[in-house]
Design a protein around this motif. Structure first.
Motif, mmCIF file in Angstrom:
data_model
loop_
_atom_site.group_PDB
_atom_site.id
_atom_site.type_symbol
_atom_site.label_atom_id
_atom_site.label_comp_id
_atom_site.label_asym_id
_atom_site.label_seq_id
_atom_site.Cartn_x
_atom_site.Cartn_y
_atom_site.Cartn_z
ATOM 1 N N UNK A 1 0.818 -1.206 0.000
ATOM 2 C CA UNK A 1 0.000 0.000 0.000
ATOM 3 C C UNK A 1 0.862 1.270 0.000
ATOM 4 N N UNK A 2 1.920 1.259 0.762
ATOM 5 C CA UNK A 2 2.838 2.400 0.826
ATOM 6 C C UNK A 2 4.229 1.827 1.084
ATOM 7 N N UNK A 3 4.963 1.630 0.016
ATOM 8 C CA UNK A 3 6.223 0.902 0.106
ATOM 9 C C UNK A 3 7.198 1.571 1.087
ATOM 10 N N UNK A 4 7.888 0.735 1.837
ATOM 11 C CA UNK A 4 8.907 1.230 2.762
ATOM 12 C C UNK A 4 10.204 0.475 2.497
ATOM 13 N N UNK A 5 11.312 1.027 2.957
ATOM 14 C CA UNK A 5 12.623 0.430 2.679
ATOM 15 C C UNK A 5 12.735 -0.964 3.289
ATOM 16 N N UNK A 6 12.037 -1.213 4.386
ATOM 17 C CA UNK A 6 12.120 -2.552 4.990
ATOM 18 C C UNK A 6 11.325 -3.604 4.226
#
Lengths: 113, 113
Positions: free
Chosen positions: B79-84
């Protein structure tokens, strides 16, 4: 919940020798299936061998065989006459009666020429 | 020849973007899976679908959703990409019943920057 444990993050074997990769699992089911998969650097998962829990006889596929101990919930993979092409990540997997599929953390096998 | 196809082999996305990973199988399998593969952690189940429009959370569903509108297609949505969420993503399918092994896609290596 089912869990699959591979306690050997890395293993190495001399070419033409034999190596055994360990896998244990935890389940309360009586009917299930166990697999070993190989993942070479190409990343494509390849089935190595399959074992049905209701079969007492250990599965064998050419140089690959398993030691299935149902009471101990152990499922080890033996690779005989190791070849350079056997170098890969190996994953143990459990398929439940509900069609879910659980994997271990993998063992990286190095084959030394 | 049976086939599971993932839409991308490599993908680079920015933090906060909505990301779609697509998986298509041509084997009429009821069950489809999304796994995430990280070094030392093996394959961890994100979501599992056992029929069209049916889904179950796996071990690490947080930050992900899925869609299965047609039997052959199973989509993973960040939904909202994150670095992890930088990782390798693997799709798999199996038919219901019996001990047939899973068939895998070639994997998508996603990098979130």
């Amino acid at each position: 919940a089912q869990t699959v444990t591979q306690s050997q993050p890395e293993m190495s074997v001399q070419e033409a020798e034999t190596v055994t990769l360990s896998c244990t699992y935890d389940t309360s089911e009586s009917d299930y299936y166990l697999f070993w998969y190989k993942q070479p650097p190409s990343r494509q998962m390849i089935l190595v061998i399959r074992q049905e829990a209701y079969k007492q006889q250990n599965a064998t596929e050419n140089r690959f065989s398993v030691n299935f101990q149902k009471a101990a919930k152990s499922f080890s993979l033996k690779i005989s006459d190791s070849q350079l092409g056997d170098a890969a990540m190996y994953f143990c997997a459990y398929r439940s009666g509900a069609n879910n599929l659980f994997f271990g953390t993998g063992t990286r096998l190095t084959v030394i020429p | 020849d049976v086939k599971v196809t993932q839409s991308s082999r490599y993908l680079v996305k920015r933090t906060g973007e909505k990301v779609f990973l697509e998986c298509v199988q041509d084997m009429d399998h009821e069950n489809m899976f999304w796994y995430r593969q990280d070094p030392g952690l093996g394959l961890r189940l994100i979501y599992f679908s056992y029929d069209v429009k049916m889904k179950e959370k796996g071990d690490i569903p947080e930050g992900y959703s899925v869609s299965r509108e047609k039997k052959e297609r199973f989509s993973l949505i960040l939904e909202s990409a994150s670095t992890n969420q930088t990782s390798m993503y693997l799709c798999a399918s199996i038919p219901s019943g019996g001990g047939t092994e899973a068939f895998f896609g070639q994997g998508t290596r996603l990098t979130v920057v």
